[in-house]
Motif scaffolding. Sequence first.
Motif, PDB file in Angstrom:
ATOM      1  N   TYR A 293      -4.517 -16.528   0.572  1.00 28.24           N
ATOM      2  CA  TYR A 293      -3.462 -15.502   0.704  1.00 28.24           C
ATOM      3  C   TYR A 293      -2.890 -15.526   2.126  1.00 28.24           C
ATOM      4  O   TYR A 293      -1.690 -15.445   2.337  1.00 28.24           O
ATOM      5  N   VAL A 299       3.904 -13.694  -1.326  1.00 27.94           N
ATOM      6  CA  VAL A 299       3.267 -13.895  -2.631  1.00 27.94           C
ATOM      7  C   VAL A 299       4.251 -13.439  -3.702  1.00 27.94           C
ATOM      8  O   VAL A 299       4.914 -12.403  -3.533  1.00 27.94           O
ATOM      9  N   ALA A 315      -2.750  -9.361  -2.251  1.00 27.86           N
ATOM     10  CA  ALA A 315      -1.767  -9.915  -1.314  1.00 27.86           C
ATOM     11  C   ALA A 315      -1.452  -8.897  -0.219  1.00 27.86           C
ATOM     12  O   ALA A 315      -1.444  -9.238   0.984  1.00 27.86           O
ATOM     13  N   ARG A 320       0.362  -9.545   3.229  1.00 28.45           N
ATOM     14  CA  ARG A 320       1.470 -10.411   2.791  1.00 28.45           C
ATOM     15  C   ARG A 320       2.503  -9.602   2.007  1.00 28.45           C
ATOM     16  O   ARG A 320       2.122  -8.759   1.176  1.00 28.45           O
TER      17      ARG A 320
END
Length: 413
Positions: A293, A299, A315, A320
Amino acid sequence: MRIAMVSEHASPLATLGGADAGGQNVHVAALATALARRGHDVRVYTRRDDAALPRSVDFAPGVEVVHVDAGRPEHVAKDDLLPFMPALAEGIAEDWAGWPPDVAHGHFWMSGLATLDAADATADPPAVLQTFHALGVVKRRHQGAADTSPPEREWLEPGVGRGADRVVATCSDEAFELKKLGVPQDRISVIPCGVDLQHFRPDGDTAARGDRPRVLVVGRMVPRKGVGTVIEAISLLAADGVDVELLVVGGGAPAGGTDPELDRLAALVTRFGVADRVELRGQLPQSDLPPVYRSADLVVCAPWYEPFGIVPLEAMACGRPVVASSVGGLIDTVVHGRTGLHVQPRDARAVADAIRELVVDPERAARLGAAGRRRVAARYSWDRVAADTERAYLATLRAPRTAGTAATRGAVR
Ligand code: UDP
């Protein structure tokens, strides 16, 4: 409290990422463990799918996984498990004779049947709660004839909803669907899934990657996860001169055979001419996922529909930003413009545009990622989910038993 969880196909002990092993396994394992941390005794009942498995396995302090004999002791696709539910119910009721639970919590509609039947067969039955994880009516809407659920699901699943003392929906969208199925609103609690905030974190090792911005997809490889849409989006970006790489993690056949969905995706990669920028890596253990990740710039979760979706939480926990279809649980978890970007499902152009928006502005992407971490830390720890679930259990124990009999379910058969 003594808490019995029933998860007929999804054992906490399974390897994740295959066709039938994903979010439900994670949910049951983490919720059971977090409830045990709060001082409860938890037994998770699952179908024995391997003759070599012991009757009972200590999974975590306060959590035992109990393998119940129900049908052949080998892997059986979850959509073929219905005939084994009476045997599962019988095995569970037998165990309860020596270990009477206060609360029984079914996961997935077939476990709900076994849980209610086991409760009916018990002199002093536990309060019965149900989490569906997915609803047949939604699956049928999106998959039509491709839905391999047994036809009985159409009437048995709403019967489980009406027969349980309380239904735990994992997102507001599911609560609306349950109301439409006739589950009274005052018996529905909305409690999301959680994420392991210690395991999935923004700091730590990063997996190796190339120079191009990296887009990541993680999940079971089944058509409704929309990975084909993401592959097409990568080809649209390539045509526009936006250079990104796509890493796809997940997929794999239970007995080491080939995975038809991975084969289909590989053919799509060739058809769209993006073999130089798409890698289908297959299944990885969850222990290996955080560095993966962290190696991504963003993502993408582009399902056609999604009952909840733990991957976006993982994520966000890793800091992210997430490009997500605005469906099901993703409507609640990903906040458009704050922790990621929403897109329409099955729209490769929209996915491509959203990816481009984030890769051309890495500072904005980082801001959204940091906000995602704050959001999951505030709302989606398993400790918080377990505390909310415990409250739902206690409220159900206090409420008079209004349902939970075979007669109630029989009325809808
Ligand atoms: N997963 C994994 N390895 C893989 C693919 C998926 O450990 O190769 C895990 C992933 O980290 C997540 C779960 O499987 O925890 C998938 O859950 P989600 O709710 O997103 O989807 P579901 O499987 O329930 O449809």
